[in-house]
Design an enzyme around this catalytic site. Structure first.
Site, mmCIF file in Angstrom:
data_model
loop_
_atom_site.group_PDB
_atom_site.id
_atom_site.type_symbol
_atom_site.label_atom_id
_atom_site.label_comp_id
_atom_site.label_asym_id
_atom_site.label_seq_id
_atom_site.Cartn_x
_atom_site.Cartn_y
_atom_site.Cartn_z
ATOM 1 N NE ARG A 50 -26.838 -50.304 -4.244
ATOM 2 C CZ ARG A 50 -25.944 -51.226 -3.889
ATOM 3 N NH1 ARG A 50 -26.066 -52.451 -4.353
ATOM 4 N NH2 ARG A 50 -24.933 -50.922 -3.100
ATOM 5 C CG ASP A 185 -20.363 -25.507 -1.698
ATOM 6 O OD1 ASP A 185 -21.545 -25.415 -2.080
ATOM 7 O OD2 ASP A 185 -19.938 -24.928 -0.683
ATOM 8 C CG HIS A 186 -25.190 -26.402 -5.261
ATOM 9 N ND1 HIS A 186 -25.378 -27.085 -4.084
ATOM 10 C CD2 HIS A 186 -26.118 -25.405 -5.258
ATOM 11 C CE1 HIS A 186 -26.360 -26.539 -3.408
ATOM 12 N NE2 HIS A 186 -26.835 -25.514 -4.091
ATOM 13 C CD GLU A 224 -32.903 -24.153 1.946
ATOM 14 O OE1 GLU A 224 -33.133 -24.875 0.952
ATOM 15 O OE2 GLU A 224 -32.288 -24.548 2.947
ATOM 16 C CG ASP A 243 -27.811 -29.486 4.371
ATOM 17 O OD1 ASP A 243 -27.268 -30.336 3.651
ATOM 18 O OD2 ASP A 243 -28.807 -28.828 4.017
ATOM 19 C CG HIS A 248 -23.915 -24.121 0.767
ATOM 20 N ND1 HIS A 248 -23.129 -24.819 -0.118
ATOM 21 C CD2 HIS A 248 -25.120 -24.741 0.754
ATOM 22 C CE1 HIS A 248 -23.821 -25.809 -0.622
ATOM 23 N NE2 HIS A 248 -25.032 -25.788 -0.116
ATOM 24 C CE LYS A 348 -33.320 -27.847 4.737
ATOM 25 N NZ LYS A 348 -33.437 -27.341 3.352
#
Length: 502
Positions: A50, A185-186, A224, A243, A248, A348
Site C-alpha cells: 500500500r 510453518d517456518h 523465549e 501462536d 510448531h 515468552k
C-alpha cells in the site's frame, strides 16, 4: 558449485511486501538462494504494498534488510546490482480489480520475454484479515490458472480455531487445488527439525528402541526470552496456544511420534503425521486442568535488565487474559506409544531462549551394581537441540577411571557448528526453494491443520469460558508458572532443557 536441482523460471509476487517479514526473512532468503545458484536466471520478485514507493526505493529498502539479516553477510555491490534488477514494486489497493489486472500484464510480459509459462508463486505476507480478499482476487483474475505451475503461500495463523480453519480451507479449495496451497510453518524448515527424520529413519540402531517398551516419556520445550515486542495487538488475540502449540510444537511431536513412511513422497510423509494427530487422546473440558496449564508473564528481570509485564506491553489490554505460556501432557493412543506421556511447553519472557526435544529412556530392568557405584546415576536421554544451538546429545552411563566401580553419566555429542562450520541455510531458504520446486513435504495439508485444531478446541473453550484469576502468574526471567512444574512432577518427572555445551 552449481546447485543440483535448480528451480525453474519463477515469478514470486509478495503481497505485503513492505512489511517486516519480507524485509527480515523472505528477500534475504531469496538473495541467498540466488548466491548459491538455486534459482534460474529467469527469476523475478514483484512486491505489492500500500505504500508509495518506486522500484529503486523498494530495492534500497530490501538491500538494507539483506545487509542486516542475511546469513552470508552484507551484499557485494556487483552481485547486488544484478540481483536488484529482478525486483519490482507495485503500489496497490488489495480490493481493486485494477491491481490484479496490472499484475497479470506484468507477469505475462515477463513470460513473453522469457519464452514460456513460468512458476507463479503468490506469497501472503500480511495480516490474516486480508488473505481471503486477495486470494479471491488472484483466483478471479486468472493469475493462477495452472495447478502445476501456480502456488499460493500462507503464513500462520491458519484460522483462529477449528471452525475458522475449516471455513478457510473450504473457501480456498473453491479457488485452488490442494496441491497449489502451501501453508508455511517456518519451524519445519529448520535444519535440525528436518534432521529428526534423517536421525530416526536413516539409522537402524534407534528404531527398535523407539516405542513404549523403552521410552519413559518425551519432552518438547520451546522457550523465549523475548516478550511480544511490537506484536502486542496481534498476540493479544492469539496467545501461546494458538501462536506456538497448534502449529510448531504439535508438528515437532508428529516428527518424533510418526510411523516410518514408505517413501519420502510429500503426501506419504504428511499422512503419517496426520495419523499421529488423529491418535492423540481427546481431552474433555472437565479434564483440562489435569492436562494443561496456562500462564502470563509479569514484570521481572532478564539478564540484569528490568522488563515490563505482558499487560504493560504496547497493544495489550490492561486486563488481558491472553496466555503467554502453555504446558500440556498428551497421550498418543496407538500401539507404539500407548500410555507414554508427551510433555509440551512454550512461553515468552522465560529464563532462556531454547528449543529442545528430550527423549528419556526407561531404567534398566535390574540394577546389578552396588548402591555406592550408582550414586551419580542419571537416566539415559537423547536430546535434540533445535535452536539456538543445533545438535544431538546421547547421555549414557560409563565407568569412571579408577580402581573402584563408580558409574558416571557421560555424553556423546554431535554439534552442527563443529561438524559443518560452513553453516546451514535459514529455514525460509529451504521452504521457499521447496515452494518453487513444488515439493510440499514440509508444508501442512488441510487435514493436518484441522486435526491439530480439533485436539486443542476443548482446551481453548475451557480457557476462554473461565478467565484466569491469577494472571500474571510468573515473573519474567522464570521458567513459567509453578503449576507447570506440578503438571510434570505428578508423574515423578521434572522439566529438562539442557543447552548443548553442558
Amino acid at each position: 558449485m552449481e546447485a543440483e536441482k535448480k528451480a525453474k523460471p519463477t515469478i514470486i509476487v509478495i503481497f505485503g511486501a513492505t512489511g517486516d517479514l519480507t524485509w527480515r526473512k523472505l528477500v534475504p532468503a531469496m538473495y541467498n538462494l540466488y548466491l548459491d545458484q538455486w534459482v534460474d536466471p529467469h527469476f523475478a520478485i514483484i512486491g505489492v504494498g500500500r505504500s508509495e514507493m518506486s522500484n529503486e526505493g523498494f530495492r534500497s529498502h530490501l538491500l538494507d534488510g539483506i545487509n542486516k539479516f542475511s546469513r552470508t553477510g552484507k551484499a557485494k555491490p556487483e552481485v547486488w546490482e544484478v540481483f536488484a534488477q529482478t525486483i519490482f514494486y507495485q503500489k496497490a489497493d488489495y480490493d481493486q480489480d485494477s491491481t490484479y489486472t496490472s499484475l497479470k500484464k506484468q507477469i505475462t510480459a515477463l513470460e513473453d520475454e522469457w519464452g514460456g509459462a513460468v512458476n507463479r508463486v503468490f506469497y501472503m505476507s500480511l495480516p490474516p484479515q486480508h488473505v481471503q480478499q486477495i486470494a479471491t482476487k488472484v483466483g478471479e483474475a486468472g493469475l493462477a490458472p495452472d495447478d502445476k505451475l501456480s502456488r499460493i503461500v500462507f503464513e500462520k495463523p491458519f484460522g483462529h480455531d477449528l471452525e475458522s480453519a475449516k471455513k478457510l480451507n473450504q473457501f480456498l479449495l473453491t479457488l485452488f487445488h490442494e496441491c497449489q496451497i502451501y501453508r508455511i510453518d517456518h519451524y519445519l524448515g529448520k535444519e535440525t527439525v528436518q534432521n529428526i527424520m534423517a536421525f530416526r529413519f536413516a539409522n537402524a540402531m534407534f528404531e527398535p528402541l523407539w516405542n513404549r517398551n523403552y521410552i519413559d516419556h518425551v519432552q518438547i520445550t520451546v522457550s523465549e526470552q523475548l516478550g511480544v515486542e511490537d506484536r502486542g495487538s496481534y498476540y493479544d488475540h492469539a496467545g501461546a496456544l494458538r501462536d506456538m502449540i497448534q502449529n510448531h510444537l504439535l508438528q515437532l511431536l508428529c516428527l518424533i511420534a510418526m510411523e516410518p513412511p514408505v517413501s519420502f513422497d510429500a503426501d506419504e510423509v504428511r499422512n503419517r503425521k496426520v495419523d499421529v494427530l488423529h491418535a492423540l487422546r481427546k481431552i474433555s473440558r472437565d479434564e483440562v486442568h489435569h492436562y494443561a496449564v496456562r500462564g502470563q508473564y509479569g514484570a521481572g528481570w532478564i539478564e540484569g535488565k528490568k522488563v515490563p509485564g505482558y499487560r504493560e506491553e504496547k497493544g495489550v489490554l490492561p486486563d488481558s487474559n491472553t496466555d503467554t505460556f502453555a504446558a500440556f501432557k498428551f497421550f498418543i493412543d496407538n500401539w507404539r506409544w500407548s500410555n507414554i506421556p508427551f510433555y509440551l511447553r512454550t512461553g515468552k519472557r522465560m529464563s532462556e531462549s531454547i528449543s529442545v526435544i528430550t527423549i528419556q529412556f526407561k531404567p534398566v530392568p535390574h540394577q546389578s551394581f552396588p548402591s555406592q557405584a550408582t550414586e551419580n546415576w542419571q537416566p539415559n536421554r537423547l536430546i535434540l537441540n533445535i535452536q539456538p544451538q543445533m545438535g544431538i546429545r546421547l547421555r549414557f552411563q560409563a565407568k569412571r577411571p579408577g580402581l573402584k566401580m563408580q558409574l558416571n553419566p557421560v555424553d556423546m555429542l554431535f554439534n552442527y557448528k563443529e561438524n559443518y562450520p560452513s553453516g546451514s541455510p535459514e529455514a525460509y531458504e529451504t521452504l521457499l526453494l521447496d515452494v518453487m520446486l513444488g515439493d510440499a513435504t514440509l508444508f501442512m495439508r488441510a487435514d493436518q491443520v484441522e486435526a491439530a485444531w480439533e485436539v486443542l478446541m476443548p482446551i481453548l473453550h475451557k480457557w476462554e469460558a473461565n478467565p484466569s484469576i491469577s494472571f500474571p502468574n510468573y515473573a519474567s526471567g522464570m521458567q513459567g508458572p509453578e503449576e507447570s512444574e506440578a503438571l510434570i512432577a505428578r508423574d515423578g518427572h521434572n522439566w529438562i532443557a539442557l543447552p548443548l555445551e553442558k
